[in-house]
Design an enzyme around this catalytic site. Structure first.
Site, short mmCIF file in Angstrom:
data_model
loop_
_atom_site.label_atom_id
_atom_site.label_comp_id
_atom_site.label_asym_id
_atom_site.label_seq_id
_atom_site.Cartn_x
_atom_site.Cartn_y
_atom_site.Cartn_z
N HIS A 124 1.29 -1.17 0.00
CA HIS A 124 -0.45 -0.34 0.07
C HIS A 124 0.82 1.17 0.13
CE1 HIS A 124 -4.58 -1.01 0.97
NE2 HIS A 124 -3.52 -2.17 0.62
N HIS A 158 -1.77 -12.19 -2.55
CA HIS A 158 -3.15 -13.05 -2.04
C HIS A 158 -2.89 -14.41 -1.62
CE1 HIS A 158 -6.86 -10.19 -3.38
NE2 HIS A 158 -5.40 -9.58 -2.68
#
Length: 769
Positions: free
Chosen positions: A109, A288
């Protein structure tokens, strides 16, 4: 008349409800008086050019961070980080006994805020520590990740920036879970104040409800057309699909769970973040493979983000009142569960699960839309904190998108059948994600900095393979350039055009590499003036290279800049000032094969106030919402210019005749190609009347007040230096009777700063004159 001292009760009356910091502001909060932006929302915020003032840096202007970081034993530091990653503390327990997954999210992020349109965002300055980024909903609980790292940061102090530590920790996290990375390069220096200059899109603040991300205000104002239409696109220069998100809403546009619509959002946002389709799939599928999402508590139960939290929270936000407030009660984006059976090990189970099962929509405990296997006998994932407890696997709408999209699906299928290839592509994509905004390889520091080969997105320039020119050679080359008969205007314009694409946000562009002579830059309309100059300079280069002794050669990049030196010195001399314009040698030339033309298209200017240029499609591109001078200011900010540097450069370029079309707009002088302060004299003069000559208000005539006779043509880029009070204050300094010498001195310094902005490390060492 004598003033009467008020009685005590009068003081009480005066002070009642009157906070000295504006706390009585109607509709405001304590300590928030009306700002200039409140009063004058369309004003040109020139003060943004002072946001990087050295006074904000507690390390001092002389602190050499690259040198300090280079002294760190990187292997020891990585061992310390890896040891920490497999620990746990009570105040914020690690999922599965491993902080790795949440640290991958932190680094992702931090780096993922990068956008290719203007190079802003990214991990480079650790702006994730400050508003507004730290308080975006998508960064929920990342404040805990950084706070967990504080003991390591404190141990290394100034020698280890937060920006480097964040990326290095994410990289170490991948490595401890069995993933082979491309290595790590340090050299990112921290910012020290919040970024209040970057436009992140239309915003309406609601810190609690993810549903509000897709309200008309927050989503539709940044999108054009309907999802699926041919004209469906995201406002420039934005990259994230919604306010307060890094990429896209994991529940799909408007939280409706439409995978196909989600895929379209993903493609646009990841492209805006400089990723192609394969890199996009690699990042999503690779990221993921680790960890879990958290959604155990409804969002309206969660406290305010860090920037709005009470002072006793000590900089931490998103207080969770349920249970322990963490571990099995954790709330971040509202979706609950893990994608794989072993969330702390690198394997291909994410794609195996995505394609091996059919998925149906369900809701998390927080109420967020997610997907679970239709087959109740499908493998389950362990609870992150409670031994023996398991849960159904989870996918987000943005995951299902990879399965249904006709382009993403075959990429997934290749990754699914070739795990080694998938591993390689995720490794490259992670390296690009976390290093994309660092600029040239000269800025990379540390023993792993050269593990990866040169990659096209790094804008590589071949190493110099010849001896460097010296002061004598420079003198001879200046004479040769003068002998070409090229004008001051054309020489200065060409050097300017080579240097101006630079942007300090991601250290791209600039004169080094001589990309002005390569596609796509050579074909831009604004660069048409430079082509004959480059041809002439190529002749100077061929002659010098053919005669020079000792294996010396001169690069075209150096010659272009040296041509600008010749022009400025000649113009200053004609104005009565003998100046030696500094020159730094050592630039190299790159090739078409080492230039990503598509990527460099993002550097094409929409407006360029320095060269008095406005793209014909400007109004269409900006939808009429942005005044051209705002983008002129934005470019000055990307060049890290101060207000005086911006003014001096512009005024000097006008009298040099450095307009893109060779025209007279803003050339407020009768002594063209002479470095006078005439631009400032006329832009501040009350002998003129300024009148629009087009309906849009972009072009103007400068008429004599007394006679009405037209004196000059002008654009908005010229008028702002007299119309904006902050810019006028500087213009008046240069326009005054004692301003000419100061102007020449400041112009030369600003010119040199622009010409050397893209040189780093050893490349700055070859200063001549």
């Amino acid at each position: 008349m004598a003033r009467t001292r008020p009685k005590m009760q009068d003081y009480k009356t005066v002070l009642a409800g009157k906070c000295p910091f504006g706390g009585d502001r109607i509709g405001g909060t304590m300590g928030t008086p009306p700002t200039l932006a409140d009063w004058y929302p369309d004003r040109l915020r020139v003060e943004l050019l002072a946001r990087s003032a050295p006074s904000a840096n507690p390390l001092g202007a002389d602190f050499d961070y690259p040198a300090a970081f280079a002294k760190i034993d990187l292997a020891t530091l990585k061992d310390e980080i890896k040891g920490f990653l497999t620990s746990s503390v009570d105040w914020w327990p690690s999922d599965y006994g491993n902080y790795g997954p949440q640290m991958i999210r932190m680094a992702w992020h931090s780096a993922g805020s990068y956008r290719i349109a203007d190079g802003r965002g990214g991990a480079g300055e650790a702006l994730q520590r400050f508003a507004p980024i730290e308080s975006w909903w998508d960064n929920g609980n990342i404040d805990k990740s950084r706070r967990l790292l504080w003991p390591i940061k404190a141990k290394y102090g100034a020698s280890l920036s937060w920006a480097d530590l964040i990326v290095l920790t994410g990289t170490c996290a991948l490595e401890i879970m069995g993933f082979p990375t491309y290595g790590f390069a340090g050299g990112r220096e921290d910012a020290w104040i919040a970024d209040d200059a970057t436009y992140w899109g239309p915003e309406v603040w609601d810190p609690h409800h993810i549903e509000s991300f897709d309200s008309m205000t927050m989503r539709d104002k940044r999108w054009r057309g309907q999802n699926g239409d041919a004209d469906y696109d995201l406002e420039q220069p934005l990259a994230a699909s919604n306010q307060s998100l890094i990429y896209v809403n994991p529940e799909g546009p408007y939280g409706k769970g439409d995978p196909a619509a989600s895929a379209r959002d993903i493609r646009i946002t990841f492209t805006r973040m400089a990723m192609n389709d394969e890199e996009t799939v690699a990042l999503i599928a690779g990221g993921h493979a680790f960890g879990k999402s958290h959604g155990m508590v409804p969002p309206d139960r969660i406290g305010a983000p860090p920037e709005m939290a009470p002072v006793e929270a000590m900089g931490l936000g998103w207080h969770n009142p349920e249970g322990t407030g963490n571990a099995e009660f954790t709330m971040t984006n509202g979706i609950e569960g893990s994608w794989t059976q072993d969330p702390t090990r690198w394997d291909n189970s994410y794609l195996e699960n995505l394609f091996g099962h059919e998925w149906e929509q369900t809701r998390s405990p927080a109420g967020s839309l997610q997907w679970t296997p239709v087959d109740r006998q499908a493998p389950r994932t362990p609870d992150a904190h409670i031994p023996g407890k398991t849960h159904a696997l989870m996918m987000m709408t943005s995951d299902i998108a990879l399965k249904v999209d006709p382009v993403y699906r075959p990429i997934c299928e290749r990754f699914l059948t070739d795990f080694d290839y998938f591993t390689e592509q995720f490794s490259k994509a992670w390296y690009k994600l976390t290093h994309r905004d660092m600029g040239p390889r000269e800025r990379y520091i540390g023993p792993e900095a050269t593990i990866a080969p040169d990659l096209l997105w790094q804008d590589p320039i071949p190493e110099r393979d010849h001896a460097l020119i010296d002061a004598g050679d420079v003198a001879a080359l200046k004479q040769a350039i003068g002998a070409t008969g090229l004008s001051v205007s054309d020489l200065s314009y060409t050097a300017l055009s080579a240097a101006l694409p630079y942007r300090d946000s991601d250290k791209r562009g600039g004169a080094n590499g001589a990309r002005l002579a390569l596609a796509p830059q050579k074909d831009w309309e604004i660069n048409a003036r430079t082509r004959p100059v480059i041809d002439a300079l190529q002749g100077v280069k061929a002659e010098f290279d053919g005669k020079a002794a000792g294996g010396k050669r001169v690069s075209l990049a150096d010659l272009i800049v040296l041509g600008g030196v010749v022009a400025v010195e000649r113009a200053a001399a004609d104005a009565g000032h003998a100046v030696d314009v500094p020159f730094t040698a050592g630039r190299r030339d790159t090739t078409d094969a080492l230039t990503d033309a598509d990527s460099f298209e993002w550097l094409r200017p929409v407006v360029d106030g320095f060269r008095n240029y406005t793209d014909p499609h400007f109004a269409e591109v900006t939808a009429g919402r942005v005044a051209p001078e705002q983008l002129f200011l934005d470019k000055a900010a990307l060049l890290r210019l101060s207000v005086p540097e911006w003014a001096a450069l512009t005024g000097g370029l006008r009298v040099l005749g450095a307009n893109w079309d060779g025209g007279d707009a803003g050339v407020f002088t009768d002594r063209r190609e002479t470095l006078t302060n005439d631009f400032f004299v006329h832009v501040t003069s009350m002998d003129h009347v300024w009148a629009k000559t087009d309906e849009a208000g972009h072009r103007f005539a400068v008429n004599d007040r007394a006679s009405g006779e037209k004196r000059f043509d002008a654009t908005r880029y010229d008028l702002i230096f007299g119309a904006n009070n902050q810019l006028r204050a500087v213009s008046e300094v240069y326009a005054a009777v004692d301003g000419q010498e100061r102007f020449v001195r400041d112009f030369v310094a600003a010119w040199d700063k622009l010409m050397t902005a893209d040189l780093f490390g050893e490349a700055r060492a070859h200063r001549i004159g």
